[in-house]
Design an enzyme around this catalytic site. Structure first.
Site, mmCIF file in Angstrom:
data_model
loop_
_atom_site.group_PDB
_atom_site.id
_atom_site.type_symbol
_atom_site.label_atom_id
_atom_site.label_comp_id
_atom_site.label_asym_id
_atom_site.label_seq_id
_atom_site.Cartn_x
_atom_site.Cartn_y
_atom_site.Cartn_z
ATOM 1 N N ALA A 95 0.830 -1.211 0.000
ATOM 2 C CA ALA A 95 0.000 0.000 0.000
ATOM 3 C C ALA A 95 0.862 1.258 0.000
ATOM 4 O O ALA A 95 0.389 2.328 -0.333
ATOM 5 C CB ALA A 95 -0.905 -0.006 1.220
ATOM 6 N N LYS A 96 2.130 1.112 0.387
ATOM 7 C CA LYS A 96 3.077 2.235 0.394
ATOM 8 C C LYS A 96 2.488 3.454 1.105
ATOM 9 O O LYS A 96 2.569 4.563 0.626
ATOM 10 C CB LYS A 96 3.533 2.551 -1.029
ATOM 11 C CG LYS A 96 4.214 1.331 -1.684
ATOM 12 C CD LYS A 96 4.789 1.585 -3.042
ATOM 13 C CE LYS A 96 5.556 0.386 -3.585
ATOM 14 N NZ LYS A 96 4.725 -0.769 -3.983
#
Lengths: 273, 273
Positions: A95-96
């Site tokens: 998802a960073k």
């Protein structure tokens, strides 16, 4: 999943493959597009086919968010299916994420409490208080971006400070003051094979999540030669080269064959205990 | 919303306030918690109350994702409500996304095509190909993280290269090669007031989205003194200090009062045409 459990899984299954569930409705086999929930249907088939050859699954959130509420439903169903049927596989939400402290805390609740996912990729740009809210969950992992596999990694990650230390190295060094190798892994792209030698000097024992094998052109042999530790220390991701290897009704079977090929290469490369 | 339309809105309404919709179920008034969709119900009331005093609304995705599918439904309902009732307000999705090119493209589709949102915050760590997929949508904005308002901004954003250029400055300089000031804004935290003088040397005309006023302690006067341009060039965000100013049944009314106070300060600070 703890570090010891992960190492044990790698030893038992003789693989350190992660299958990336980057499921794009435009790329899945035509015959699935009429299914009730085509994305979940595709994921389920890919998971069942490849689970024997991998230790981790990594859905990238972008591929789910882009369908809004429906995408989130498919994402949650995929996570639940994995947890119920493959409890010994590491689940990494790619998802960073990363935000100011009180906001990162909300993301941590989402992924670690609400969804009970094992690991989350996090971006380092906002520094310590954007990362630490994700720590302190027993058996959960932050996978911090260090050196990514894309061309744009050249833009900022290699910028050297006055002492000649590139930014990705500073991220590796600094973040090890925040967390142990039982709480934090790093994203290090396979397309930078020789770099693993330097990275192991800075993070000798940390697990590295390695994208860039397969479609992006990285070499598994090179990554292992320079990056493997006595505990393996590597989780190598492949997405497109496995999940889209075939677009006929045999797609899952072919994905299994591709995953098995990689597993056999990995078995040969794993150091004996 | 184009740059010209944004400037016109600021001139007409004499405000450059952005209301941050960081809606936390644990902080909304008790009497709303039994509503059908408490988050949307709260948002709707806050939006209706504060819309006359602001030019933008900025929901932070973390506060919606943390409730999974239900949170996404509340997020989409909020966006739709804004688009139908306040078409001249800029909608900024504060998501701090960024990934390799083909994945950023999926996020771009999500926010700019599927949801038709005006602007998205993006993290710069992965460089050019992680940012450019968000460009090229007519009237849509990338809001790139440059200098954030949190303590952790000290960890990497100020790291100087061999020529003494801090990372946030490199981000500002480099990214202006990718996009014009009609496509890209920057996040610059208000807690670093004097820094706006330096930032205006590097990005003289770009709009800056400024968090950190209010609960985080930044000074509006200082930001305007050093950061304002002839086109205003600022969107100043306030979340907690407005939306949680009161927790009784009068919460929306009090939020309106707080927003109006800020609007009046802004009117006094705006340069005449």
């Amino acid at each position: 999943m703890t570090r010891q459990e992960l190492i044990q899984q790698i030893r038992e299954k003789k693989t350190f493959l992660c299958v990336g569930l980057d499921t794009d409705i435009n790329k899945i086999p035509q015959h699935l597009k009429d299914a009730d929930d085509p994305i979940f249907t595709f994921n389920k088939a890919i998971i069942d086919a490849t689970a024997p050859y991998c230790v981790a699954f990594k859905p990238n959130l972008a591929f789910y968010e882009c369908y809004g509420v429906e995408g989130w439903i498919a994402f949650e169903k995929t996570i639940k299916y994995l947890q119920e049927n493959y409890p010994h596989h590491l689940i990494i939400a790619d998802a960073k994420r990363g935000d100011i402290g009180n906001t990162s805390k909300m993301y941590a609740r989402c992924f670690f409490e609400q969804l009970n996912i094992d690991a989350l990729t996090v971006a380092p740009y906002m520094g310590e208080d954007s990362v630490t809210p994700f720590l302190g969950y027993e058996g959960k992992w932050v996978v911090l971006l260090a050196l990514t596999s894309n061309k744009g990694s050249q833009d900022f990650q290699f910028t050297q400070d006055a002492d000649g230390m590139p930014l990705f190295e500073k991220v590796l060094r600094k973040s090890q003051e925040w967390a142990t190798d039982e709480q934090m892994m790093y994203v290090v792209g396979a397309t930078q094979g020789r770099m693993f030698e330097d990275i192991r000097k800075i993070a000798p024992t940390s697990f590295l999540l390695v994208p860039g094998i397969g479609a992006q052109g990285g070499s598994l042999e090179e990554v292992c030669k320079y990056g493997m530790t006595d505990d393996c220390g590597l989780i190598v991701n492949s997405s497109r080269a496995i999940i889209y290897a075939d677009s006929s009704e045999r797609f899952a079977e072919v994905a299994a064959e591709k995953a098995k090929e990689v597993q056999m290469q990995m078995e040969a490369l794993l150091r004996p205990l």
